[in-house]
Design an enzyme around this catalytic site. Structure first.
Site, PDB file in Angstrom:
ATOM      1  N   CYS A 194       9.437  46.662   8.963  1.00  0.00           N
ATOM      2  CA  CYS A 194       9.475  48.095   8.730  1.00  0.00           C
ATOM      3  C   CYS A 194       8.205  48.632   9.397  1.00  0.00           C
ATOM      4  O   CYS A 194       7.104  48.184   9.077  1.00  0.00           O
ATOM      5  CB  CYS A 194       9.431  48.359   7.232  1.00  0.00           C
ATOM      6  SG  CYS A 194       9.132  50.085   6.861  1.00  0.00           S
ATOM      7  N   CYS A 235      11.904  52.300   1.967  1.00  0.00           N
ATOM      8  CA  CYS A 235      11.653  53.645   2.505  1.00  0.00           C
ATOM      9  C   CYS A 235      12.799  54.132   3.387  1.00  0.00           C
ATOM     10  O   CYS A 235      12.752  55.224   3.926  1.00  0.00           O
ATOM     11  CB  CYS A 235      10.347  53.685   3.291  1.00  0.00           C
ATOM     12  SG  CYS A 235      10.462  52.835   4.870  1.00  0.00           S
ATOM     13  N   CYS A 247       5.588  53.668   4.518  1.00  0.00           N
ATOM     14  CA  CYS A 247       6.506  52.928   3.636  1.00  0.00           C
ATOM     15  C   CYS A 247       5.808  52.621   2.311  1.00  0.00           C
ATOM     16  O   CYS A 247       4.747  51.983   2.289  1.00  0.00           O
ATOM     17  CB  CYS A 247       6.928  51.630   4.316  1.00  0.00           C
ATOM     18  SG  CYS A 247       7.807  50.526   3.208  1.00  0.00           S
ATOM     19  N   CYS A 298      14.952  49.782   5.748  1.00  0.00           N
ATOM     20  CA  CYS A 298      13.997  49.255   4.774  1.00  0.00           C
ATOM     21  C   CYS A 298      14.484  49.585   3.367  1.00  0.00           C
ATOM     22  O   CYS A 298      14.785  50.741   3.067  1.00  0.00           O
ATOM     23  CB  CYS A 298      12.624  49.872   5.028  1.00  0.00           C
ATOM     24  SG  CYS A 298      11.423  49.433   3.761  1.00  0.00           S
ATOM     25  N   GLU A 308       0.851  -1.192   0.000  1.00  0.00           N
ATOM     26  CA  GLU A 308       0.000   0.000   0.000  1.00  0.00           C
ATOM     27  C   GLU A 308       0.877   1.229   0.000  1.00  0.00           C
ATOM     28  O   GLU A 308       2.068   1.157   0.292  1.00  0.00           O
ATOM     29  CB  GLU A 308      -0.856   0.018   1.281  1.00  0.00           C
ATOM     30  CG  GLU A 308      -1.751  -1.187   1.398  1.00  0.00           C
ATOM     31  CD  GLU A 308      -2.429  -1.284   2.762  1.00  0.00           C
ATOM     32  OE1 GLU A 308      -2.372  -0.311   3.547  1.00  0.00           O
ATOM     33  OE2 GLU A 308      -3.012  -2.342   3.027  1.00  0.00           O
ATOM     34  N   TYR A 315      -7.419   2.080   6.165  1.00  0.00           N
ATOM     35  CA  TYR A 315      -6.654   0.893   5.758  1.00  0.00           C
ATOM     36  C   TYR A 315      -6.685  -0.274   6.742  1.00  0.00           C
ATOM     37  O   TYR A 315      -6.205  -1.339   6.431  1.00  0.00           O
ATOM     38  CB  TYR A 315      -5.204   1.260   5.444  1.00  0.00           C
ATOM     39  CG  TYR A 315      -4.543   2.220   6.437  1.00  0.00           C
ATOM     40  CD1 TYR A 315      -4.304   1.836   7.745  1.00  0.00           C
ATOM     41  CD2 TYR A 315      -4.181   3.510   6.045  1.00  0.00           C
ATOM     42  CE1 TYR A 315      -3.712   2.705   8.654  1.00  0.00           C
ATOM     43  CE2 TYR A 315      -3.585   4.393   6.951  1.00  0.00           C
ATOM     44  CZ  TYR A 315      -3.359   3.980   8.261  1.00  0.00           C
ATOM     45  OH  TYR A 315      -2.789   4.838   9.150  1.00  0.00           O
ATOM     46  N   LYS A 328      10.622   3.951   3.340  1.00  0.00           N
ATOM     47  CA  LYS A 328      10.497   5.411   3.191  1.00  0.00           C
ATOM     48  C   LYS A 328      11.262   5.881   1.959  1.00  0.00           C
ATOM     49  O   LYS A 328      12.428   5.505   1.778  1.00  0.00           O
ATOM     50  CB  LYS A 328      11.066   6.107   4.433  1.00  0.00           C
ATOM     51  CG  LYS A 328      10.260   5.875   5.699  1.00  0.00           C
ATOM     52  CD  LYS A 328       9.349   7.078   5.952  1.00  0.00           C
ATOM     53  CE  LYS A 328       8.933   7.201   7.391  1.00  0.00           C
ATOM     54  NZ  LYS A 328       9.693   8.121   8.178  1.00  0.00           N
ATOM     55  N   ASP A 331       0.929  10.363   4.002  1.00  0.00           N
ATOM     56  CA  ASP A 331       1.580  11.250   4.962  1.00  0.00           C
ATOM     57  C   ASP A 331       0.536  12.124   5.668  1.00  0.00           C
ATOM     58  O   ASP A 331       0.255  13.246   5.265  1.00  0.00           O
ATOM     59  CB  ASP A 331       2.601  12.128   4.226  1.00  0.00           C
ATOM     60  CG  ASP A 331       3.578  12.765   5.184  1.00  0.00           C
ATOM     61  OD1 ASP A 331       3.563  12.405   6.379  1.00  0.00           O
ATOM     62  OD2 ASP A 331       4.361  13.618   4.735  1.00  0.00           O
ATOM     63  N   LYS A 383       2.132   4.664   1.659  1.00  0.00           N
ATOM     64  CA  LYS A 383       2.208   5.202   3.020  1.00  0.00           C
ATOM     65  C   LYS A 383       1.775   6.664   2.954  1.00  0.00           C
ATOM     66  O   LYS A 383       2.503   7.529   2.454  1.00  0.00           O
ATOM     67  CB  LYS A 383       3.626   5.077   3.574  1.00  0.00           C
ATOM     68  CG  LYS A 383       3.740   5.566   4.993  1.00  0.00           C
ATOM     69  CD  LYS A 383       4.968   4.996   5.661  1.00  0.00           C
ATOM     70  CE  LYS A 383       5.383   5.660   6.943  1.00  0.00           C
ATOM     71  NZ  LYS A 383       4.423   6.378   7.717  1.00  0.00           N
TER      72      LYS A 383
HETATM   73  S1  IVH Z   1      -0.986   0.335   8.864  1.00  0.00           S
HETATM   74  C1  IVH Z   1       0.578  -0.215  13.139  1.00  0.00           C
HETATM   75  N1  IVH Z   1      -1.017   1.447   6.477  1.00  0.00           N
HETATM   76  O1  IVH Z   1       2.133   5.491   9.104  1.00  0.00           O
HETATM   77  C2  IVH Z   1       0.243   1.109  12.566  1.00  0.00           C
HETATM   78  N2  IVH Z   1      -0.272   2.800   8.276  1.00  0.00           N
HETATM   79  O2  IVH Z   1       4.723   5.468  10.405  1.00  0.00           O
HETATM   80  C3  IVH Z   1       0.306   1.105  11.073  1.00  0.00           C
HETATM   81  N3  IVH Z   1       0.307   5.111   7.629  1.00  0.00           N
HETATM   82  O3  IVH Z   1       0.878   5.204  12.374  1.00  0.00           O
HETATM   83  C4  IVH Z   1      -1.039   1.017  10.482  1.00  0.00           C
HETATM   84  N4  IVH Z   1      -0.185   4.895   5.500  1.00  0.00           N
HETATM   85  O4  IVH Z   1      -0.453   6.619  10.667  1.00  0.00           O
HETATM   86  C5  IVH Z   1      -0.736   1.637   7.778  1.00  0.00           C
HETATM   87  N5  IVH Z   1      -1.163   2.258   4.304  1.00  0.00           N
HETATM   88  C6  IVH Z   1      -0.874   2.470   5.595  1.00  0.00           C
HETATM   89  C7  IVH Z   1      -0.412   3.703   6.082  1.00  0.00           C
HETATM   90  C8  IVH Z   1      -0.105   3.833   7.434  1.00  0.00           C
HETATM   91  C9  IVH Z   1       0.235   5.719   6.443  1.00  0.00           C
HETATM   92  C10 IVH Z   1       0.784   5.773   8.870  1.00  0.00           C
HETATM   93  C11 IVH Z   1       0.049   5.417  10.135  1.00  0.00           C
HETATM   94  C12 IVH Z   1       1.114   4.878  11.046  1.00  0.00           C
HETATM   95  C13 IVH Z   1       2.343   5.528  10.488  1.00  0.00           C
HETATM   96  C14 IVH Z   1       3.614   4.805  10.896  1.00  0.00           C
END
Ligand code: IVH
Length: 671
Positions: free
Chosen positions: A422, A407, A427, A404, A113, A222, A310, A117, A115
């Site tokens: 300023c 001015c 100005c 500035c 999956e 998820y 990552k 942010d 990840k």
């Molecule tokens: S599974 C056990 N699936 O990444 C906790 N987490 O760095 C993990 N996150 O706390 C849950 N995408 O907030 C999972 N596809 C994904 C995710 C995911 C982002 C986050 C989640 C977790 C953090 C850990």
């Protein structure tokens, strides 16, 4: 390193990591980029692995980051919300796989999956109804944010089946919402968010849920807790099941039978990363079969059956050619590095804000330096560091202006502010910024009066403040470059029309610190006329719902100034309306569409094109027919054709109908 040296290093690392982690998780304001944190964390993990006798229960490696803010009620997570192990190279990912192969001892699949942010959420449903939403907190105790969760459009309040369950997922802010939010905050003189993750966290952890609503958050769900109870046996099935119930799930997950297939997946999304409407910082590899997951179990902090890979941060190298000091309407002078154009994470970058003098000194950026750039939160170009070995000899430090540049008055730091200001109200650079703001759509809405014309009017000494606009004549305007009868008439008509605006537009246009469009409306509604407001006590202003002390203080201080009184008198003499006209024209202020140029194309399911255009115009947008460099958004329905291609080629933000709905439901907040 001997054990005594390790002890000292470990203590230092723990203190540093704790500080950074608190800024990130609790204050939603990170002090460093994620990869810097990751490296420190790594170092600590490695040292603790070498010297296990030094591991203590309170080490950051043994705890899930985050704390519960006391403003929220607490929620305990029956099943702890853990963290996740992470790796930074393919080799480490293969090591992880090898370890699992050995532990499991039979064939198994992975579900991969993205990840996302954002920040983790838990949602609890009873008989199909959403009853609770909470943050992760320290993993065991989270914050109850149910009221805020209720305002997020893509979280179902009622499931398609009346069942009870808990799901977990990620709450995020779409990139375009983040960009708009920060633009708006900048206009209103508020601090900007460092990246979409922090913006999402800050927006969810609000005591006033109308603010959360205005921020257009989204989710990807998820995890299904106790999935076996619903006849689900794999992670893939869990995602399908949750999707059927009405949750927003990410479409990019894939099942793979062999770790070798992961490389393609990583490559694909590393390439596409910049085109996605949400931030991702890596990919997650999960054992697909839930029974095998249970067999593998968890450590104190992370599940053994999943790992995050990552992405390395994208960086580009370029040379700083100049440092520009730009003036904002509130007098803050901001340094910007002007660089040779370079490709970075999907766009050409030639400017990066350096925020303030402290940052120039911290990073020791000098004109002529080669620098590495990255994008904070994938969006904002920033200087990561100077490449010192490429620094030419005798490069002087950046000269910080003491006066500035516009001015020449002495620059100051107010109280403990890092910003250089300023404070000369006369100005010219500030006045020009202020005039542009005065003419903007949500303020006096003087069509055609942009920064270029203001610059000319100013240079030719035809205006010195906003009252001067109302004394402009056709004769005077004919001196401006390219101004003919038609453009002169149009501008004079637009200025004349602005005389009859309702009070709130004038109040917003005056640019009183902290008074955004919504606060201006509340003030106008409450006091009805400029005179009443000028006579109002600080207390009576602060008493207005959602206004508060900061705005009240700012308003009264503003009106204490004799020059302000003179200006208001001049505006009155020029027949500018000073009364609230009471909802005759509704101010539908919207942070996403104000002053934006929008094109609509394709077939939309829930909107008629003309009605949508009218609605957007009311919100302060300009709706046009063709996509150009100036277009901010293309709203694209089904069967969008050449306009979509053109928008893509020009890097114009494209809104689909779902995102559009989210944007339309947002109204501006009055923080
Ligand atoms: S599974 C056990 N699936 O990444 C906790 N987490 O760095 C993990 N996150 O706390 C849950 N995408 O907030 C999972 N596809 C994904 C995710 C995911 C982002 C986050 C989640 C977790 C953090 C850990």
């Amino acid at each position: 390193m001997n054990i005594d040296e390790a002890r000292i290093k470990i203590t230092d690392l723990r203190a540093e990591i704790t500080k950074l982690s608190e800024a990130y998780y609790t204050k939603d304001a990170p002090l460093v980029e994620d990869n810097v944190y990751d490296q420190l964390y790594r170092q600590l993990e490695e040292l603790e692995a070498k010297f296990p006798e030094l591991v203590t229960k309170d080490s950051p490696t043994q705890k899930v980051g985050g704390k519960v803010l006391s403003e929220f009620s607490k929620v305990s997570h029956e099943i702890p919300m853990l963290s996740m192990g992470d790796v930074f190279s393919l080799e480490e990912l293969e090591d992880f796989d090898r370890r699992l192969q050995k532990n499991v001892g039979r064939e198994f699949e992975y579900n991969v999956e993205l990840k996302i942010d954002g920040l983790a959420l838990s949602l609890i449903y009873e008989n199909g109804e959403l009853v609770q939403g909470s943050t992760r907190g320290d993993g065991v105790i989270g914050e109850d944010v149910t009221n805020n969760i209720m305002t997020i459009n893509d979280i179902p309040k009622k499931l398609s089946e009346p069942i009870s369950l808990e799901v977990r997922g990620e709450c995020y802010m779409p990139k375009s919402s983040f960009k708009n939010l920060n633009e708006q905050r900048e206009i209103e003189g508020q601090t900007v968010f460092a990246n979409p993750r922090n913006a999402a966290a800050g927006s969810l952890r609000q005591l006033d849920s109308s603010i959360t609503k205005s921020r257009n958050l989204s989710t990807f769900i998820y995890t299904l807790i106790n999935a076996e109870d619903y006849g689900v046996t794999t992670q893939k099935q869990a995602i399908e099941f949750m999707k059927k119930l009405g949750f927003h799930t990410n479409p990019s997950s894939e099942t793979i039978s062999n770790i070798n297939q992961i490389e393609d997946y990583i490559e694909k999304y590393q390439d596409q990363r910049n085109d996605l409407e949400y931030g991702i910082d890596g990919i997650v590899l999960k054992v697909n079969d839930l029974a095998t997951q249970a067999e593998l179990g968890n450590t104190v902090k992370v599940p053994r059956w999943e790992i995050a890979y990552k992405f390395p941060p994208e960086q580009s190298e370029t040379i700083v050619r100049d440092i520009e000091w730009t003036m904002g309407r509130t007098g803050v002078l901001t340094p910007t590095a002007v660089m040779d154009p370079v490709q970075l994470a999907g766009t050409t970058v030639s400017r990066a804000t350096l925020h303030n003098v402290e940052m120039i000194r911290d990073k020791d950026v000098r004109i002529g330096d080669t620098v590495l750039l990255h994008k904070a939160g994938d969006i904002i170009p920033e200087v990561s560091q100077v490449v010192l070995k490429k620094r030419p000899d005798n490069l002087p430090e950046v000269a910080v202006p003491t006066n500035c540049p516009y001015c020449d008055s002495k620059l100051v730091h107010l109280e403990d502010e890092v910003a250089l200001r300023c404070i000369n109200p006369m100005c010219p650079a500030q006045i020009k910024e202020g005039l542009t703001h005065f003419a903007s759509r949500n303020a006096m809405n003087i069509d055609g009066l942009g920064p270029r014309i203001i610059e000319q009017l100013f240079e030719k000494q035809m205006i010195k403040d906003v009252a001067g606009l109302y004394r402009l004549t056709a004769d005077g305007l004919s001196q401006l470059e390219g101004f003919k009868e038609k453009s002169i008439n149009n501008l004079l008509t637009a200025i004349d029309n602005s005389r009859s605006n309702s009070l709130e537009k004038l109040l917003y246009g005056l640019g009183i610190r902290h008074v955004g469009a919504k606060a201006a409306k509340l003030l106008a509604e409450e006091f009805n006329s400029m005179d009443n407001l000028m006579d109002a006590s600080q207390e009576s202003i602060a008493n207005i719902n959602t206004i508060g002390e900061t705005i009240a203080d700012s308003v009264t201080t503003y009106f204490e100034n004799q020059e302000v009184h003179d200006l208001i008198q001049e505006l009155k003499d020029a027949s500018v309306n000073m009364d609230y006209l009471g909802g005759s024209e509704e101010v539908v202020s919207n942070p996403y569409f104000t002053d934006k140029t929008v094109v609509i194309t394709g077939t939309l399911e829930n909107y008629k094109r003309q009605e949508l255009a009218d609605q957007l115009e009311k919100m302060g947008a300009k709706v046009t027919n063709s996509v150009t460099k100036k277009t901010d958004y293309l709203i694209a329905g089904e069967k969008a054709g050449s306009k979509l291609d053109k928008a893509n080629s020009l890097n114009v933000t494209i809104l689909d109908e779902t995102t559009l709905e989210g944007y339309l439901s947002s109204t501006q907040d009055a923080e």
